[in-house]
Design a protein around this motif. Structure first.
Motif, PDB file in Angstrom:
ATOM      1  N   GLY A 105      24.990 -48.062 -24.377  1.00 48.62           N
ATOM      2  CA  GLY A 105      25.346 -47.814 -22.983  1.00 48.62           C
ATOM      3  C   GLY A 105      24.444 -48.437 -21.945  1.00 48.62           C
ATOM      4  O   GLY A 105      24.636 -48.214 -20.737  1.00 48.62           O
ATOM      5  N   ASN A 106      23.456 -49.241 -22.354  1.00 51.18           N
ATOM      6  CA  ASN A 106      22.565 -49.897 -21.401  1.00 51.18           C
ATOM      7  C   ASN A 106      23.149 -51.235 -20.954  1.00 51.18           C
ATOM      8  O   ASN A 106      24.077 -51.758 -21.572  1.00 51.18           O
ATOM      9  CB  ASN A 106      21.183 -50.124 -22.023  1.00 51.18           C
ATOM     10  CG  ASN A 106      20.535 -48.830 -22.461  1.00 51.18           C
ATOM     11  OD1 ASN A 106      20.646 -47.814 -21.784  1.00 51.18           O
ATOM     12  ND2 ASN A 106      19.857 -48.858 -23.600  1.00 51.18           N
ATOM     13  N   SER A 107      22.593 -51.818 -19.911  1.00 55.58           N
ATOM     14  CA  SER A 107      23.013 -53.153 -19.479  1.00 55.58           C
ATOM     15  C   SER A 107      22.385 -54.182 -20.413  1.00 55.58           C
ATOM     16  O   SER A 107      21.284 -53.968 -20.934  1.00 55.58           O
ATOM     17  CB  SER A 107      22.589 -53.415 -18.031  1.00 55.58           C
ATOM     18  OG  SER A 107      21.180 -53.355 -17.902  1.00 55.58           O
ATOM     19  N   PRO A 108      23.057 -55.325 -20.652  1.00 51.57           N
ATOM     20  CA  PRO A 108      22.580 -56.276 -21.662  1.00 51.57           C
ATOM     21  C   PRO A 108      21.260 -56.948 -21.330  1.00 51.57           C
ATOM     22  O   PRO A 108      20.552 -57.388 -22.220  1.00 51.57           O
ATOM     23  CB  PRO A 108      23.713 -57.312 -21.730  1.00 51.57           C
ATOM     24  CG  PRO A 108      24.414 -57.200 -20.422  1.00 51.57           C
ATOM     25  CD  PRO A 108      24.314 -55.758 -20.032  1.00 51.57           C
ATOM     26  N   GLU A 109      20.931 -57.037 -20.034  1.00 50.98           N
ATOM     27  CA  GLU A 109      19.686 -57.708 -19.666  1.00 50.98           C
ATOM     28  C   GLU A 109      18.498 -56.754 -19.636  1.00 50.98           C
ATOM     29  O   GLU A 109      17.340 -57.176 -19.671  1.00 50.98           O
ATOM     30  CB  GLU A 109      19.827 -58.403 -18.306  1.00 50.98           C
ATOM     31  CG  GLU A 109      19.835 -57.481 -17.098  1.00 50.98           C
ATOM     32  CD  GLU A 109      21.185 -56.817 -16.845  1.00 50.98           C
ATOM     33  OE1 GLU A 109      21.262 -55.971 -15.936  1.00 50.98           O
ATOM     34  OE2 GLU A 109      22.155 -57.156 -17.557  1.00 50.98           O
ATOM     35  N   SER A 110      18.754 -55.445 -19.579  1.00 48.21           N
ATOM     36  CA  SER A 110      17.668 -54.468 -19.458  1.00 48.21           C
ATOM     37  C   SER A 110      16.881 -54.332 -20.750  1.00 48.21           C
ATOM     38  O   SER A 110      17.430 -54.441 -21.848  1.00 48.21           O
ATOM     39  CB  SER A 110      18.230 -53.096 -19.065  1.00 48.21           C
ATOM     40  OG  SER A 110      18.857 -53.149 -17.805  1.00 48.21           O
ATOM     41  N   CYS A 111      15.589 -54.061 -20.604  1.00 45.81           N
ATOM     42  CA  CYS A 111      14.728 -53.877 -21.777  1.00 45.81           C
ATOM     43  C   CYS A 111      15.140 -52.618 -22.543  1.00 45.81           C
ATOM     44  O   CYS A 111      15.274 -51.540 -21.948  1.00 45.81           O
ATOM     45  CB  CYS A 111      13.269 -53.762 -21.355  1.00 45.81           C
ATOM     46  SG  CYS A 111      12.591 -55.287 -20.662  1.00 45.81           S
ATOM     47  N   TYR A 112      15.337 -52.769 -23.823  1.00 42.50           N
ATOM     48  CA  TYR A 112      15.677 -51.646 -24.691  1.00 42.50           C
ATOM     49  C   TYR A 112      14.389 -50.984 -25.138  1.00 42.50           C
ATOM     50  O   TYR A 112      13.535 -51.601 -25.780  1.00 42.50           O
ATOM     51  CB  TYR A 112      16.485 -52.151 -25.888  1.00 42.50           C
ATOM     52  CG  TYR A 112      16.868 -51.087 -26.881  1.00 42.50           C
ATOM     53  CD1 TYR A 112      17.733 -50.061 -26.530  1.00 42.50           C
ATOM     54  CD2 TYR A 112      16.376 -51.124 -28.187  1.00 42.50           C
ATOM     55  CE1 TYR A 112      18.094 -49.081 -27.450  1.00 42.50           C
ATOM     56  CE2 TYR A 112      16.735 -50.158 -29.110  1.00 42.50           C
ATOM     57  CZ  TYR A 112      17.593 -49.136 -28.731  1.00 42.50           C
ATOM     58  OH  TYR A 112      17.948 -48.168 -29.636  1.00 42.50           O
ATOM     59  N   PHE A 113      14.213 -49.698 -24.796  1.00 42.12           N
ATOM     60  CA  PHE A 113      12.935 -49.010 -25.018  1.00 42.12           C
ATOM     61  C   PHE A 113      13.187 -47.584 -25.488  1.00 42.12           C
ATOM     62  O   PHE A 113      13.184 -46.626 -24.708  1.00 42.12           O
ATOM     63  CB  PHE A 113      12.131 -49.016 -23.712  1.00 42.12           C
ATOM     64  CG  PHE A 113      10.753 -48.441 -23.833  1.00 42.12           C
ATOM     65  CD1 PHE A 113       9.904 -48.783 -24.875  1.00 42.12           C
ATOM     66  CD2 PHE A 113      10.283 -47.550 -22.866  1.00 42.12           C
ATOM     67  CE1 PHE A 113       8.628 -48.248 -24.972  1.00 42.12           C
ATOM     68  CE2 PHE A 113       9.000 -47.006 -22.954  1.00 42.12           C
ATOM     69  CZ  PHE A 113       8.178 -47.357 -24.010  1.00 42.12           C
ATOM     70  N   PRO A 114      13.433 -47.370 -26.789  1.00 39.77           N
ATOM     71  CA  PRO A 114      13.735 -46.035 -27.321  1.00 39.77           C
ATOM     72  C   PRO A 114      12.661 -44.989 -27.032  1.00 39.77           C
ATOM     73  O   PRO A 114      12.964 -43.800 -26.909  1.00 39.77           O
ATOM     74  CB  PRO A 114      13.867 -46.285 -28.828  1.00 39.77           C
ATOM     75  CG  PRO A 114      14.230 -47.723 -28.951  1.00 39.77           C
ATOM     76  CD  PRO A 114      13.506 -48.407 -27.846  1.00 39.77           C
ATOM     77  N   ALA A 115      11.390 -45.418 -26.905  1.00 36.78           N
ATOM     78  CA  ALA A 115      10.301 -44.460 -26.713  1.00 36.78           C
ATOM     79  C   ALA A 115      10.339 -43.768 -25.352  1.00 36.78           C
ATOM     80  O   ALA A 115       9.621 -42.782 -25.143  1.00 36.78           O
ATOM     81  CB  ALA A 115       8.953 -45.161 -26.894  1.00 36.78           C
TER      82      ALA A 115
END
Length: 511
Positions: free
Chosen positions: A48-58
Protein backbone atom coordinates in the motif's frame (compact mmCIF):
# COMPACT_ATOMS: atom_id res chain seq x y z
CA UNK A 1 12.41 -23.93 -40.31
CA UNK A 2 9.11 -22.24 -39.48
CA UNK A 3 9.09 -19.35 -37.05
CA UNK A 4 7.32 -21.34 -34.31
CA UNK A 5 10.18 -23.87 -34.31
CA UNK A 6 12.60 -21.02 -33.67
CA UNK A 7 10.37 -19.73 -30.88
CA UNK A 8 10.33 -23.17 -29.31
CA UNK A 9 14.15 -23.22 -29.35
CA UNK A 10 14.18 -19.77 -27.73
CA UNK A 11 11.87 -21.13 -25.05
CA UNK A 12 14.23 -24.04 -24.40
CA UNK A 13 17.14 -21.59 -24.06
CA UNK A 14 15.43 -19.52 -21.38
CA UNK A 15 15.13 -22.66 -19.27
CA UNK A 16 18.84 -22.14 -18.54
CA UNK A 17 18.32 -18.86 -16.60
CA UNK A 18 15.18 -20.38 -15.07
CA UNK A 19 17.30 -23.26 -13.77
CA UNK A 20 19.84 -20.86 -12.24
CA UNK A 21 17.12 -18.72 -10.67
CA UNK A 22 15.47 -21.78 -9.13
CA UNK A 23 18.82 -22.88 -7.77
CA UNK A 24 19.72 -19.46 -6.35
CA UNK A 25 16.33 -18.75 -4.81
CA UNK A 26 16.27 -22.07 -2.97
CA UNK A 27 13.82 -21.68 -0.07
CA UNK A 28 13.66 -17.87 -0.22
CA UNK A 29 14.23 -15.02 -2.65
CA UNK A 30 17.91 -14.48 -3.43
CA UNK A 31 18.74 -10.85 -4.17
CA UNK A 32 21.55 -8.58 -3.09
CA UNK A 33 23.03 -5.16 -3.76
CA UNK A 34 21.11 -2.90 -6.20
CA UNK A 35 18.36 -5.42 -7.13
CA UNK A 36 17.17 -5.77 -3.54
CA UNK A 37 16.09 -2.11 -3.52
CA UNK A 38 13.90 -2.71 -6.58
CA UNK A 39 12.45 -5.70 -4.75
CA UNK A 40 11.64 -3.60 -1.68
CA UNK A 41 9.91 -1.04 -3.90
CA UNK A 42 7.53 -3.71 -5.19
CA UNK A 43 6.87 -5.13 -1.73
CA UNK A 44 6.15 -1.62 -0.50
CA UNK A 45 3.62 -1.03 -3.28
CA UNK A 46 1.92 -4.37 -2.62
CA UNK A 47 1.59 -3.31 1.03
CA UNK A 48 0.00 0.00 0.00
CA UNK A 49 2.96 2.41 -0.13
CA UNK A 50 3.91 4.64 -3.06
CA UNK A 51 6.53 3.07 -5.38
CA UNK A 52 9.12 5.80 -4.91
CA UNK A 53 8.88 5.96 -1.10
CA UNK A 54 11.48 4.25 1.06
CA UNK A 55 10.23 0.91 2.36
CA UNK A 56 11.04 0.79 6.09
CA UNK A 57 9.35 -2.03 8.08
CA UNK A 58 11.06 -0.95 11.33
CA UNK A 59 8.90 2.18 11.50
CA UNK A 60 6.20 -0.07 13.02
CA UNK A 61 8.45 -0.30 16.10
CA UNK A 62 8.63 3.49 16.34
CA UNK A 63 11.95 4.09 14.57
CA UNK A 64 12.33 7.28 12.49
CA UNK A 65 13.17 7.07 8.77
CA UNK A 66 16.61 8.52 9.50
CA UNK A 67 17.56 5.09 10.86
CA UNK A 68 16.77 3.22 7.65
CA UNK A 69 19.70 0.85 6.92
CA UNK A 70 19.76 1.91 3.26
CA UNK A 71 21.48 5.02 1.93
CA UNK A 72 23.60 6.25 -0.94
CA UNK A 73 23.35 5.29 -3.76
CA UNK A 74 19.91 3.76 -3.20
CA UNK A 75 17.92 5.91 -0.77
CA UNK A 76 17.87 9.70 -0.42
CA UNK A 77 16.17 12.31 1.69
CA UNK A 78 14.64 15.20 -0.27
CA UNK A 79 14.56 18.79 1.00
CA UNK A 80 10.98 18.25 2.20
CA UNK A 81 12.17 15.38 4.41
CA UNK A 82 10.66 12.62 2.26
CA UNK A 83 12.77 9.49 1.82
CA UNK A 84 12.76 8.10 -1.74
CA UNK A 85 14.39 5.20 -3.53
CA UNK A 86 16.39 5.93 -6.66
CA UNK A 87 15.08 3.38 -9.12
CA UNK A 88 12.39 3.89 -11.80
CA UNK A 89 8.81 3.22 -10.73
CA UNK A 90 7.75 1.91 -14.16
CA UNK A 91 9.52 -1.37 -13.40
CA UNK A 92 7.73 -1.45 -10.04
CA UNK A 93 4.24 -1.15 -11.53
CA UNK A 94 4.87 -3.97 -14.01
CA UNK A 95 6.14 -6.20 -11.21
CA UNK A 96 3.14 -5.37 -9.04
CA UNK A 97 0.90 -7.36 -11.40
CA UNK A 98 3.08 -10.46 -10.97
CA UNK A 99 3.25 -9.94 -7.21
CA UNK A 100 -0.53 -9.86 -6.90
CA UNK A 101 -1.15 -12.81 -9.23
CA UNK A 102 1.59 -15.10 -7.96
CA UNK A 103 4.13 -14.77 -5.13
CA UNK A 104 7.17 -12.76 -4.15
CA UNK A 105 9.34 -15.49 -5.64
CA UNK A 106 7.70 -14.92 -9.05
CA UNK A 107 9.09 -11.37 -9.16
CA UNK A 108 12.62 -12.66 -9.72
CA UNK A 109 11.51 -14.39 -12.95
CA UNK A 110 10.23 -11.20 -14.61
CA UNK A 111 13.64 -10.39 -16.20
CA UNK A 112 13.67 -13.88 -17.74
CA UNK A 113 10.16 -13.36 -19.13
CA UNK A 114 11.25 -10.17 -20.92
CA UNK A 115 14.47 -11.86 -22.03
CA UNK A 116 12.26 -14.36 -23.88
CA UNK A 117 10.18 -11.56 -25.41
CA UNK A 118 13.42 -9.91 -26.54
CA UNK A 119 14.31 -13.11 -28.39
CA UNK A 120 11.05 -12.80 -30.34
CA UNK A 121 11.49 -9.11 -31.16
CA UNK A 122 15.15 -9.59 -32.13
CA UNK A 123 14.01 -12.39 -34.43
CA UNK A 124 11.60 -9.92 -36.08
CA UNK A 125 14.33 -7.30 -36.50
CA UNK A 126 16.70 -9.79 -38.11
CA UNK A 127 13.93 -10.85 -40.50
CA UNK A 128 14.07 -7.32 -41.94
CA UNK A 129 17.53 -8.16 -43.30
CA UNK A 130 17.60 -11.94 -43.61
CA UNK A 131 15.04 -14.52 -44.78
CA UNK A 132 16.99 -17.74 -44.16
CA UNK A 133 15.48 -19.27 -41.05
CA UNK A 134 18.68 -20.99 -39.90
CA UNK A 135 20.63 -17.72 -40.11
CA UNK A 136 17.91 -15.87 -38.20
CA UNK A 137 18.06 -18.48 -35.44
CA UNK A 138 21.86 -18.53 -35.22
CA UNK A 139 22.10 -14.73 -35.23
CA UNK A 140 19.49 -14.37 -32.49
CA UNK A 141 21.22 -16.92 -30.25
CA UNK A 142 24.67 -15.42 -30.80
CA UNK A 143 23.48 -11.91 -29.92
CA UNK A 144 21.36 -12.86 -26.91
CA UNK A 145 23.48 -15.61 -25.38
CA UNK A 146 27.14 -14.85 -26.17
CA UNK A 147 27.29 -11.28 -24.97
CA UNK A 148 26.68 -9.37 -21.70
CA UNK A 149 22.98 -9.38 -22.65
CA UNK A 150 22.62 -12.94 -21.35
CA UNK A 151 23.62 -11.85 -17.83
CA UNK A 152 20.66 -9.45 -17.64
CA UNK A 153 18.32 -12.46 -17.71
CA UNK A 154 20.01 -13.76 -14.56
CA UNK A 155 20.04 -10.44 -12.75
CA UNK A 156 17.00 -9.03 -10.95
CA UNK A 157 16.71 -5.63 -12.60
CA UNK A 158 14.89 -3.58 -15.23
CA UNK A 159 17.55 -4.32 -17.88
CA UNK A 160 15.59 -6.81 -19.97
CA UNK A 161 12.53 -4.54 -19.80
CA UNK A 162 14.69 -1.61 -20.96
CA UNK A 163 16.02 -3.75 -23.79
CA UNK A 164 12.46 -4.72 -24.67
CA UNK A 165 11.50 -1.08 -25.27
CA UNK A 166 14.77 -0.51 -27.15
CA UNK A 167 14.15 -3.42 -29.53
CA UNK A 168 10.49 -2.54 -30.06
CA UNK A 169 11.58 1.03 -30.88
CA UNK A 170 14.13 -0.21 -33.43
CA UNK A 171 11.67 -2.62 -35.00
CA UNK A 172 8.93 0.03 -35.14
CA UNK A 173 11.26 2.49 -36.87
CA UNK A 174 12.36 -0.10 -39.44
CA UNK A 175 8.73 -0.90 -40.25
CA UNK A 176 7.78 2.79 -40.31
CA UNK A 177 10.55 3.49 -42.82
CA UNK A 178 9.10 0.86 -45.12
CA UNK A 179 5.54 2.07 -44.74
CA UNK A 180 4.45 5.02 -42.60
CA UNK A 181 1.96 3.01 -40.58
CA UNK A 182 0.29 4.92 -37.70
CA UNK A 183 0.50 1.87 -35.41
CA UNK A 184 4.29 1.70 -35.68
CA UNK A 185 4.57 5.47 -35.35
CA UNK A 186 2.62 5.42 -32.09
CA UNK A 187 4.54 2.39 -30.85
CA UNK A 188 7.85 4.12 -31.62
CA UNK A 189 6.89 7.30 -29.76
CA UNK A 190 5.67 5.40 -26.70
CA UNK A 191 8.60 2.98 -26.47
CA UNK A 192 11.27 5.67 -26.84
CA UNK A 193 9.74 7.56 -23.91
CA UNK A 194 9.34 4.45 -21.73
CA UNK A 195 12.90 3.40 -22.54
CA UNK A 196 14.10 6.78 -21.28
CA UNK A 197 12.18 6.42 -18.01
CA UNK A 198 13.99 3.17 -17.25
CA UNK A 199 17.60 3.85 -18.27
CA UNK A 200 18.46 7.17 -19.98
CA UNK A 201 21.78 5.83 -21.27
CA UNK A 202 19.85 3.27 -23.34
CA UNK A 203 17.96 6.12 -25.02
CA UNK A 204 21.30 7.68 -26.02
CA UNK A 205 21.99 4.51 -28.01
CA UNK A 206 18.52 4.69 -29.52
CA UNK A 207 18.96 8.34 -30.53
CA UNK A 208 22.32 7.49 -32.14
CA UNK A 209 20.60 4.76 -34.15
CA UNK A 210 17.60 6.85 -35.19
CA UNK A 211 19.84 9.75 -36.20
CA UNK A 212 22.23 7.56 -38.22
CA UNK A 213 19.36 5.71 -39.89
CA UNK A 214 17.58 8.96 -40.76
CA UNK A 215 20.72 10.67 -42.13
CA UNK A 216 21.47 7.67 -44.34
CA UNK A 217 17.90 7.59 -45.65
CA UNK A 218 17.26 8.44 -49.29
CA UNK A 219 13.96 10.19 -48.51
CA UNK A 220 14.82 12.46 -45.58
CA UNK A 221 12.26 15.22 -46.17
CA UNK A 222 9.35 12.84 -46.78
CA UNK A 223 10.32 10.70 -43.77
CA UNK A 224 10.60 13.77 -41.53
CA UNK A 225 7.10 14.93 -42.51
CA UNK A 226 5.72 11.50 -41.66
CA UNK A 227 7.55 11.40 -38.31
CA UNK A 228 6.63 14.89 -37.07
CA UNK A 229 3.27 13.92 -35.43
CA UNK A 230 4.96 11.08 -33.54
CA UNK A 231 7.93 13.23 -32.54
CA UNK A 232 5.45 15.73 -31.11
CA UNK A 233 3.63 12.92 -29.28
CA UNK A 234 6.92 11.66 -27.80
CA UNK A 235 7.81 15.17 -26.64
CA UNK A 236 4.36 15.60 -25.05
CA UNK A 237 4.62 12.27 -23.21
CA UNK A 238 8.12 13.12 -22.03
CA UNK A 239 6.99 16.53 -20.75
CA UNK A 240 4.29 14.77 -18.70
CA UNK A 241 6.93 12.48 -17.20
CA UNK A 242 9.15 15.51 -16.54
CA UNK A 243 6.29 17.16 -14.66
CA UNK A 244 5.59 14.02 -12.63
CA UNK A 245 9.28 13.58 -11.76
CA UNK A 246 9.59 17.19 -10.68
CA UNK A 247 6.48 16.97 -8.50
CA UNK A 248 7.79 13.83 -6.75
CA UNK A 249 11.56 14.30 -6.67
CA UNK A 250 12.10 17.99 -7.35
CA UNK A 251 13.99 17.23 -10.59
CA UNK A 252 12.65 16.62 -14.11
CA UNK A 253 14.85 13.52 -14.50
CA UNK A 254 13.73 11.98 -11.23
CA UNK A 255 15.93 10.77 -8.41
CA UNK A 256 18.53 9.31 -10.75
CA UNK A 257 18.86 12.63 -12.55
CA UNK A 258 19.02 14.65 -9.34
CA UNK A 259 21.64 12.34 -7.83
CA UNK A 260 23.69 12.30 -11.03
CA UNK A 261 23.85 16.09 -11.29
CA UNK A 262 24.69 16.37 -7.59
CA UNK A 263 27.57 13.94 -8.00
CA UNK A 264 28.84 15.62 -11.17
CA UNK A 265 29.05 18.92 -9.30
CA UNK A 266 30.56 17.38 -6.18
CA UNK A 267 34.22 17.89 -5.29
CA UNK A 268 34.13 14.40 -3.73
CA UNK A 269 33.66 12.71 -7.11
CA UNK A 270 36.82 13.59 -9.02
CA UNK A 271 37.07 11.80 -12.35
CA UNK A 272 39.97 10.54 -14.41
CA UNK A 273 38.35 10.01 -17.80
CA UNK A 274 41.28 8.18 -19.39
CA UNK A 275 41.60 5.71 -16.49
CA UNK A 276 37.82 5.14 -16.44
CA UNK A 277 37.72 4.70 -20.23
CA UNK A 278 40.45 2.05 -20.15
CA UNK A 279 38.86 0.30 -17.14
CA UNK A 280 35.44 0.09 -18.78
CA UNK A 281 36.68 -1.08 -22.16
CA UNK A 282 39.67 -3.21 -21.22
CA UNK A 283 39.48 -3.65 -17.45
CA UNK A 284 41.45 -2.93 -14.28
CA UNK A 285 41.85 -4.59 -10.88
CA UNK A 286 38.10 -4.18 -10.18
CA UNK A 287 36.51 -4.64 -13.63
CA UNK A 288 36.96 -7.13 -16.42
CA UNK A 289 36.31 -4.63 -19.27
CA UNK A 290 33.74 -5.21 -21.97
CA UNK A 291 36.15 -6.03 -24.82
CA UNK A 292 38.26 -8.33 -22.67
CA UNK A 293 35.17 -10.04 -21.28
CA UNK A 294 33.45 -10.37 -24.67
CA UNK A 295 36.10 -10.16 -27.43
CA UNK A 296 33.40 -11.06 -29.99
CA UNK A 297 32.97 -7.27 -30.13
CA UNK A 298 36.38 -7.08 -31.86
CA UNK A 299 34.68 -8.55 -34.93
CA UNK A 300 32.56 -5.41 -35.28
CA UNK A 301 34.95 -3.58 -37.68
CA UNK A 302 33.99 -6.19 -40.29
CA UNK A 303 30.62 -4.46 -40.51
CA UNK A 304 32.45 -1.28 -41.50
CA UNK A 305 34.79 -3.04 -43.94
CA UNK A 306 31.81 -4.60 -45.70
CA UNK A 307 29.74 -1.42 -45.60
CA UNK A 308 29.02 -1.55 -49.32
CA UNK A 309 27.57 -5.01 -48.96
CA UNK A 310 25.75 -4.20 -45.72
CA UNK A 311 24.72 -0.58 -46.11
CA UNK A 312 21.35 -1.19 -44.50
CA UNK A 313 23.14 -2.43 -41.35
CA UNK A 314 25.52 0.52 -41.11
CA UNK A 315 23.29 2.57 -38.72
CA UNK A 316 23.40 -0.35 -36.27
CA UNK A 317 27.17 -0.49 -36.41
CA UNK A 318 27.86 3.22 -36.10
CA UNK A 319 25.30 3.77 -33.30
CA UNK A 320 26.51 0.78 -31.28
CA UNK A 321 30.21 1.62 -31.67
CA UNK A 322 29.76 5.31 -30.84
CA UNK A 323 27.81 4.44 -27.73
CA UNK A 324 30.29 1.87 -26.42
CA UNK A 325 33.28 4.16 -27.02
CA UNK A 326 31.63 7.27 -25.58
CA UNK A 327 29.74 5.81 -22.59
CA UNK A 328 32.65 6.00 -20.10
CA UNK A 329 32.70 9.75 -20.76
CA UNK A 330 28.94 10.34 -21.06
CA UNK A 331 27.91 8.54 -17.87
CA UNK A 332 29.31 9.29 -14.39
CA UNK A 333 28.29 5.78 -13.25
CA UNK A 334 29.57 2.45 -14.44
CA UNK A 335 28.95 0.68 -11.15
CA UNK A 336 29.56 -3.02 -10.75
CA UNK A 337 32.62 -5.02 -9.84
CA UNK A 338 34.34 -7.51 -12.17
CA UNK A 339 31.99 -9.00 -14.79
CA UNK A 340 28.97 -7.06 -13.47
CA UNK A 341 30.12 -3.61 -14.57
CA UNK A 342 28.84 -3.94 -18.14
CA UNK A 343 25.09 -3.57 -17.81
CA UNK A 344 25.25 0.03 -19.04
CA UNK A 345 26.53 -1.21 -22.41
CA UNK A 346 23.77 -3.63 -23.35
CA UNK A 347 21.87 -1.29 -25.67
CA UNK A 348 25.01 -0.58 -27.69
CA UNK A 349 25.96 -4.25 -27.68
CA UNK A 350 22.59 -5.16 -29.21
CA UNK A 351 23.06 -2.76 -32.11
CA UNK A 352 26.70 -3.48 -32.84
CA UNK A 353 26.19 -7.26 -32.72
CA UNK A 354 23.16 -7.12 -35.02
CA UNK A 355 25.42 -5.44 -37.60
CA UNK A 356 28.43 -7.68 -36.93
CA UNK A 357 26.74 -11.08 -36.76
CA UNK A 358 24.47 -10.50 -39.76
CA UNK A 359 27.36 -9.15 -41.83
CA UNK A 360 29.47 -12.21 -41.06
CA UNK A 361 26.65 -14.64 -41.77
CA UNK A 362 25.40 -12.85 -44.88
CA UNK A 363 28.64 -12.15 -46.71
CA UNK A 364 31.06 -14.93 -45.95
CA UNK A 365 30.96 -18.70 -46.48
CA UNK A 366 29.33 -20.52 -43.58
CA UNK A 367 32.47 -22.53 -42.80
CA UNK A 368 34.59 -19.37 -42.66
CA UNK A 369 32.04 -17.69 -40.40
CA UNK A 370 32.04 -20.71 -38.11
CA UNK A 371 35.84 -20.77 -37.67
CA UNK A 372 36.02 -16.98 -37.27
CA UNK A 373 33.29 -16.79 -34.64
CA UNK A 374 33.97 -20.02 -32.69
CA UNK A 375 37.05 -18.86 -30.70
CA UNK A 376 35.22 -15.70 -29.64
CA UNK A 377 32.24 -17.73 -28.46
CA UNK A 378 34.52 -19.62 -26.12
CA UNK A 379 35.54 -16.42 -24.34
CA UNK A 380 31.91 -15.30 -24.13
CA UNK A 381 30.99 -18.64 -22.60
CA UNK A 382 33.84 -18.30 -20.07
CA UNK A 383 32.64 -14.81 -19.09
CA UNK A 384 29.06 -16.01 -18.64
CA UNK A 385 30.14 -18.97 -16.51
CA UNK A 386 32.39 -16.63 -14.50
CA UNK A 387 29.31 -14.57 -13.65
CA UNK A 388 27.13 -17.58 -12.81
CA UNK A 389 29.83 -18.95 -10.49
CA UNK A 390 30.01 -15.65 -8.66
CA UNK A 391 26.23 -15.48 -8.36
CA UNK A 392 26.14 -19.09 -7.13
CA UNK A 393 28.79 -18.28 -4.53
CA UNK A 394 26.88 -15.17 -3.43
CA UNK A 395 23.66 -17.19 -3.23
CA UNK A 396 25.35 -19.78 -1.01
CA UNK A 397 26.72 -17.05 1.26
CA UNK A 398 23.34 -15.31 1.37
CA UNK A 399 21.41 -18.45 2.33
CA UNK A 400 23.98 -19.27 5.00
CA UNK A 401 23.41 -15.81 6.43
CA UNK A 402 19.63 -16.25 6.33
CA UNK A 403 19.94 -19.64 8.01
CA UNK A 404 22.08 -18.22 10.84
CA UNK A 405 19.67 -15.33 11.40
CA UNK A 406 16.75 -17.74 11.50
CA UNK A 407 18.53 -19.72 14.21
CA UNK A 408 18.98 -16.57 16.31
CA UNK A 409 15.41 -15.35 15.61
CA UNK A 410 15.94 -11.72 16.67
CA UNK A 411 13.08 -9.24 17.00
CA UNK A 412 15.26 -6.49 15.51
CA UNK A 413 18.49 -6.33 13.48
CA UNK A 414 20.82 -3.36 13.94
CA UNK A 415 23.59 -2.55 11.44
CA UNK A 416 26.78 -0.74 12.33
CA UNK A 417 26.82 1.67 9.39
CA UNK A 418 25.64 0.92 5.86
CA UNK A 419 28.42 -1.40 4.72
CA UNK A 420 26.31 -4.48 5.53
CA UNK A 421 23.15 -3.41 3.74
CA UNK A 422 24.10 -4.87 0.35
CA UNK A 423 23.36 -8.42 1.60
CA UNK A 424 20.08 -7.91 3.51
CA UNK A 425 17.91 -9.43 0.78
CA UNK A 426 14.63 -10.97 1.91
CA UNK A 427 15.61 -10.70 5.60
CA UNK A 428 14.80 -6.99 5.42
CA UNK A 429 11.15 -7.90 4.92
CA UNK A 430 11.14 -10.66 7.56
CA UNK A 431 13.02 -8.84 10.33
CA UNK A 432 12.78 -5.09 11.15
CA UNK A 433 16.22 -3.53 10.57
CA UNK A 434 17.85 -0.18 11.37
CA UNK A 435 21.31 1.37 11.15
CA UNK A 436 23.36 3.23 13.76
CA UNK A 437 26.55 5.23 13.19
CA UNK A 438 27.79 5.84 16.74
CA UNK A 439 27.25 4.57 20.24
CA UNK A 440 25.10 7.66 20.78
CA UNK A 441 22.77 6.38 18.05
CA UNK A 442 22.61 3.06 19.87
CA UNK A 443 21.58 4.78 23.10
CA UNK A 444 18.80 6.58 21.19
CA UNK A 445 17.71 3.15 19.93
CA UNK A 446 17.57 1.92 23.53
CA UNK A 447 15.35 4.88 24.40
CA UNK A 448 12.94 4.00 21.58
CA UNK A 449 12.83 0.39 22.80
CA UNK A 450 12.51 1.19 26.51
CA UNK A 451 8.91 -0.06 26.76
CA UNK A 452 9.50 -3.06 24.50
CA UNK A 453 11.01 -6.35 25.55
CA UNK A 454 12.69 -7.53 22.37
CA UNK A 455 15.95 -9.23 21.38
CA UNK A 456 18.39 -7.34 19.16
CA UNK A 457 20.97 -8.77 16.74
CA UNK A 458 23.79 -6.24 16.32
CA UNK A 459 25.80 -6.77 13.11
CA UNK A 460 29.20 -5.31 12.25
CA UNK A 461 31.79 -5.95 9.54
CA UNK A 462 35.39 -5.73 10.64
CA UNK A 463 37.60 -4.73 7.74
CA UNK A 464 34.72 -3.49 5.53
CA UNK A 465 36.00 -4.57 2.13
CA UNK A 466 33.43 -2.77 0.00
CA UNK A 467 34.83 -1.13 -3.14
CA UNK A 468 34.48 2.59 -2.39
CA UNK A 469 35.83 4.15 -5.61
CA UNK A 470 32.43 5.52 -6.67
CA UNK A 471 31.31 6.78 -3.25
CA UNK A 472 31.70 10.47 -2.42
CA UNK A 473 34.38 10.56 0.31
CA UNK A 474 32.16 12.48 2.76
CA UNK A 475 29.37 9.88 2.50
CA UNK A 476 31.86 7.02 2.78
CA UNK A 477 33.30 8.37 6.02
CA UNK A 478 29.96 9.30 7.58
CA UNK A 479 27.88 6.27 6.61
CA UNK A 480 30.10 3.33 5.64
CA UNK A 481 33.51 3.56 7.31
CA UNK A 482 31.98 3.12 10.78
CA UNK A 483 34.00 1.28 13.44
CA UNK A 484 32.75 2.36 16.88
CA UNK A 485 32.69 -0.20 19.70
CA UNK A 486 29.24 -0.96 21.08
CA UNK A 487 28.71 0.04 24.74
CA UNK A 488 25.06 -0.63 25.66
CA UNK A 489 23.37 0.68 28.82
CA UNK A 490 20.04 -1.09 29.11
CA UNK A 491 21.06 -4.16 27.06
CA UNK A 492 23.68 -6.84 27.49
CA UNK A 493 25.32 -9.25 25.06
CA UNK A 494 24.01 -12.77 25.62
CA UNK A 495 25.71 -14.56 22.72
CA UNK A 496 28.05 -14.03 19.77
CA UNK A 497 27.46 -15.35 16.26
CA UNK A 498 29.21 -15.65 12.90
CA UNK A 499 26.72 -14.36 10.30
CA UNK A 500 28.33 -14.90 6.88
CA UNK A 501 31.44 -12.66 7.08
CA UNK A 502 29.77 -10.37 9.64
CA UNK A 503 30.09 -10.45 13.42
CA UNK A 504 26.81 -10.77 15.26
CA UNK A 505 25.98 -10.03 18.89
CA UNK A 506 22.62 -10.96 20.35
CA UNK A 507 21.54 -8.50 23.02
CA UNK A 508 18.73 -8.79 25.55
CA UNK A 509 17.45 -6.27 28.06
CA UNK A 510 19.13 -6.38 31.44
CA UNK A 511 16.97 -7.79 34.20
Amino acid sequence: MKFYYRYFIYFLIILVPVFFRLKWNDASVFISSDPQIKYYQVIGVIEGNSPESCYFPAKKLGFPLEMIPIGYPWAFFLENGKCVFQYPVLFVWIQKIFGFLFSNLSLTYIPIFFFFLNFLILDKIIQEFENRSSIILIASILIQCFSPIFLSALDYSELTLTNFFLLVSVYSYLKFQTKANAFFGLLLALCVVLNFQLRPESTITLLFFLSASYLLSNHKLELLKQLIPYICLAILLQVLFFYWNHSIYGHVLGMRGLNTFNDIGSDDMKRNYLVEWIADLWGNEFKIGIFKGYPILFLSPLALIWKKKSEELFPFFIAGLFFIILLPILSPYRAGVDIFGMRYYESGVYLILIATVLTLLKHSPKLVSFFVILPFLYFSYKSDTRATKQWSSSSKLYHEMVSEIQKVKPDLIVHRGLSLSYLMGDTYITYPQVAVYSNGDWLKLEEILKDKKISVLFLQWEGNRLVNDEFPSKIWKEKFDINFQLKPNEYQVTSEHKIAHFQGFLLEKKR
